[in-house]
Design an enzyme around this catalytic site. Structure first.
Site, PDB file in Angstrom:
ATOM      1  N   ASP A  54       0.792  -1.235   0.000  1.00 22.41           N
ATOM      2  CA  ASP A  54       0.000   0.000   0.000  1.00 22.41           C
ATOM      3  C   ASP A  54       0.823   1.284   0.000  1.00 22.41           C
ATOM      4  OD1 ASP A  54       0.864   0.175   2.690  1.00 22.41           O
ATOM      5  OD2 ASP A  54      -0.977  -0.758   3.439  1.00 22.41           O
ATOM      6  N   HIS A  78       6.634  -7.569  -1.426  1.00 24.06           N
ATOM      7  CA  HIS A  78       5.533  -8.032  -2.283  1.00 24.06           C
ATOM      8  C   HIS A  78       5.104  -6.997  -3.318  1.00 24.06           C
ATOM      9  CE1 HIS A  78       4.248 -11.183   0.992  1.00 24.06           C
ATOM     10  NE2 HIS A  78       5.397 -11.461   0.418  1.00 24.06           N
ATOM     11  N   CYS A 126       4.211  -4.520 -26.196  1.00 21.31           N
ATOM     12  CA  CYS A 126       3.975  -5.868 -26.746  1.00 21.31           C
ATOM     13  C   CYS A 126       2.502  -6.235 -26.826  1.00 21.31           C
ATOM     14  CB  CYS A 126       4.748  -6.904 -25.926  1.00 21.31           C
ATOM     15  SG  CYS A 126       4.014  -7.211 -24.323  1.00 21.31           S
ATOM     16  N   SER A 149       0.556 -12.435  10.092  1.00 20.15           N
ATOM     17  CA  SER A 149       0.080 -13.723  10.603  1.00 20.15           C
ATOM     18  C   SER A 149       1.203 -14.741  10.729  1.00 20.15           C
ATOM     19  CB  SER A 149      -0.999 -14.264   9.668  1.00 20.15           C
ATOM     20  OG  SER A 149      -0.463 -14.389   8.364  1.00 20.15           O
TER      21      SER A 149
HETATM   22  P1  NAD Z   1      -2.583 -11.470   7.075  1.00 21.38           P
HETATM   23  O1  NAD Z   1      -3.906 -10.957   6.583  1.00 21.38           O
HETATM   24  O2  NAD Z   1      -2.241 -12.882   6.843  1.00 21.38           O
HETATM   25  O3  NAD Z   1      -2.437 -11.211   8.643  1.00 21.38           O
HETATM   26  C1  NAD Z   1      -2.701  -9.983   9.254  1.00 21.38           C
HETATM   27  C2  NAD Z   1      -2.254 -10.069  10.697  1.00 21.38           C
HETATM   28  O4  NAD Z   1      -2.446  -8.790  11.287  1.00 21.38           O
HETATM   29  C3  NAD Z   1      -3.055 -11.082  11.538  1.00 21.38           C
HETATM   30  O5  NAD Z   1      -2.166 -11.887  12.277  1.00 21.38           O
HETATM   31  C4  NAD Z   1      -3.885 -10.175  12.481  1.00 21.38           C
HETATM   32  O6  NAD Z   1      -4.086 -10.772  13.749  1.00 21.38           O
HETATM   33  C5  NAD Z   1      -2.996  -8.959  12.579  1.00 21.38           C
HETATM   34  N1  NAD Z   1      -3.688  -7.707  12.870  1.00 21.38           N
HETATM   35  C6  NAD Z   1      -4.885  -7.262  12.398  1.00 21.38           C
HETATM   36  N2  NAD Z   1      -5.150  -6.031  12.858  1.00 21.38           N
HETATM   37  C7  NAD Z   1      -4.092  -5.667  13.628  1.00 21.38           C
HETATM   38  C8  NAD Z   1      -3.768  -4.505  14.375  1.00 21.38           C
HETATM   39  N3  NAD Z   1      -4.594  -3.447  14.422  1.00 21.38           N
HETATM   40  N4  NAD Z   1      -2.591  -4.471  15.044  1.00 21.38           N
HETATM   41  C9  NAD Z   1      -1.736  -5.541  15.020  1.00 21.38           C
HETATM   42  N5  NAD Z   1      -1.991  -6.678  14.333  1.00 21.38           N
HETATM   43  C10 NAD Z   1      -3.157  -6.734  13.638  1.00 21.38           C
HETATM   44  O7  NAD Z   1      -1.538 -10.503   6.443  1.00 21.38           O
HETATM   45  P2  NAD Z   1      -0.027 -10.738   6.146  1.00 21.38           P
HETATM   46  O8  NAD Z   1       0.588 -11.540   7.239  1.00 21.38           O
HETATM   47  O9  NAD Z   1       0.520  -9.398   5.850  1.00 21.38           O
HETATM   48  O10 NAD Z   1       0.010 -11.629   4.792  1.00 21.38           O
HETATM   49  C11 NAD Z   1      -0.901 -11.611   3.733  1.00 21.38           C
HETATM   50  C12 NAD Z   1      -0.415 -10.977   2.410  1.00 21.38           C
HETATM   51  O11 NAD Z   1      -1.442 -10.127   1.973  1.00 21.38           O
HETATM   52  C13 NAD Z   1       0.755 -10.093   2.506  1.00 21.38           C
HETATM   53  O12 NAD Z   1       1.794 -10.725   1.932  1.00 21.38           O
HETATM   54  C14 NAD Z   1       0.443  -8.819   1.707  1.00 21.38           C
HETATM   55  O13 NAD Z   1       1.186  -8.763   0.515  1.00 21.38           O
HETATM   56  C15 NAD Z   1      -0.952  -8.945   1.327  1.00 21.38           C
HETATM   57  N6  NAD Z   1      -1.820  -7.813   1.756  1.00 21.38           N
HETATM   58  C16 NAD Z   1      -1.349  -6.532   1.834  1.00 21.38           C
HETATM   59  C17 NAD Z   1      -2.182  -5.509   2.282  1.00 21.38           C
HETATM   60  C18 NAD Z   1      -1.652  -4.085   2.360  1.00 21.38           C
HETATM   61  O14 NAD Z   1      -0.760  -3.715   1.612  1.00 21.38           O
HETATM   62  N7  NAD Z   1      -2.162  -3.268   3.292  1.00 21.38           N
HETATM   63  C19 NAD Z   1      -3.480  -5.788   2.660  1.00 21.38           C
HETATM   64  C20 NAD Z   1      -3.931  -7.111   2.558  1.00 21.38           C
HETATM   65  C21 NAD Z   1      -3.088  -8.115   2.111  1.00 21.38           C
END
Ligand code: NAD
Length: 264
Positions: free
Chosen positions: A111, A126, A157, A196
């Protein structure tokens, strides 16, 4: 002044370890942006998109099957991100970087909110949702308006453009993962924030730091597979905990301990 309970809950050992650390490495996941209104992948999808799971849309196979559907989902996500502003968590990582002798921020987020907040040394594992690339050649490409077809096509292309993000079943940019690996191997303290700890290879980074003897700090609202290995596992929202931690660690000794208006 009323003492803030959450400041008391920062372990003093953690503040001391952080204050002494020469190399600080931070890994963030989508949880840190949740407080900015950007949904994590595990949050329920809204509106029209509620019928899909992100794992069914964020893959090369999904794009081959239905490029317009995947493009439109990313347009929806981009719109959410464009409206989002950095939150306390992003802001306090900027302050942490200013205090640290050496600081690397590795993010799984696409983001751009860390950079918008002012973080300097950021590794994007990512990619970034604001960029597009050619789905055939990988060249980063602006959409030259007017963009009629969905998805728009590469000017060189003719292949479809796609967001410059790493999808499930794709490899990470080699330079990014190598840099992140080296940072994890050579740090004094490693933070895993709002992730996560399920998505590889990012989930291995805190374990590398742990094996090399670094203190590992997890900040999350829930337990993860990392929690049992973490030297300090702090449960709560990333923004509030980072604010308290940074204030606790680098407070001016002349300032009262519980001054919420403390100005860095
Ligand atoms: P995930 O969705 O697997 O996990 C999110 C984690 O954040 C969870 O463990 C949850 O308990 C925790 N969480 C939620 N709210 C929180 C808060 N307020 N404070 C602290 N912790 C909090 O996300 P991930 O581990 O980043 O992996 C999923 C993939 O999804 C990533 O690789 C990413 O590329 C992509 N993604 C990115 C975005 C973004 O850029 N904002 C959004 C969604 C997914």
């Amino acid at each position: 002044m009323i003492p803030d309970d959450s400041i008391i809950s920062i372990p003093p050992d953690l503040a001391a370890t952080l204050r002494k650390a020469k190399k600080i490495v931070v890994l963030t996941g989508s949880g840190i942006s949740a407080e900015s209104g950007v949904p994590t992948f595990r949050d329920a999808q809204a509106g029209l998109w509620a019928q899909y799971r992100p794992e069914e849309l964020a893959t090369p196979q999904a794009f081959l099957r239905n490029p317009a559907l995947v493009w439109e989902w990313y347009e929806w996500r981009r719109d959410l991100v464009v409206k989002a502003k950095p939150n306390l968590g992003h802001d306090y990582l900027v302050i942490m970087e200013k205090q640290a002798p050496e600081f690397v921020l590795i993010t799984q987020n696409v983001d751009g909110l860390h950079q918008q907040a002012g973080s300097q040394n950021v590794i994007e594992l990512h990619g970034n949702i604001h960029r597009n690339k050619c789905s055939r050649e990988g060249t980063i490409m602006e959409i030259s308006p007017p963009a009629g077809e969905i998805p728009p096509r590469c000017k060189n292309c003719g292949a479809y453009l796609r967001p410059d993000v790493v999808w499930f079943n794709e490899s990470l940019p080699p330079y990014a993962i190598q840099f992140a690996w080296e940072a994890a191997q050579n740090c004094d303290i490693f933070f895993s924030i709002g992730t996560s700890s399920l998505v590889q290879p990012a989930a291995s980074l805190p374990m590398i730091a742990h094996e090399r003897g670094a203190a590992v700090v997890e900040i999350n609202i829930a337990e993860t597979p990392l929690s049992t290995y973490a030297t300090f596992a702090l449960t709560g929202s990333a923004g509030q905990i980072l604010q308290n931690l940074v204030k606790r660690t680098w407070q001016d000794p002349l300032q009262p301990v519980f001054d919420p208006d403390y100005n860095f």
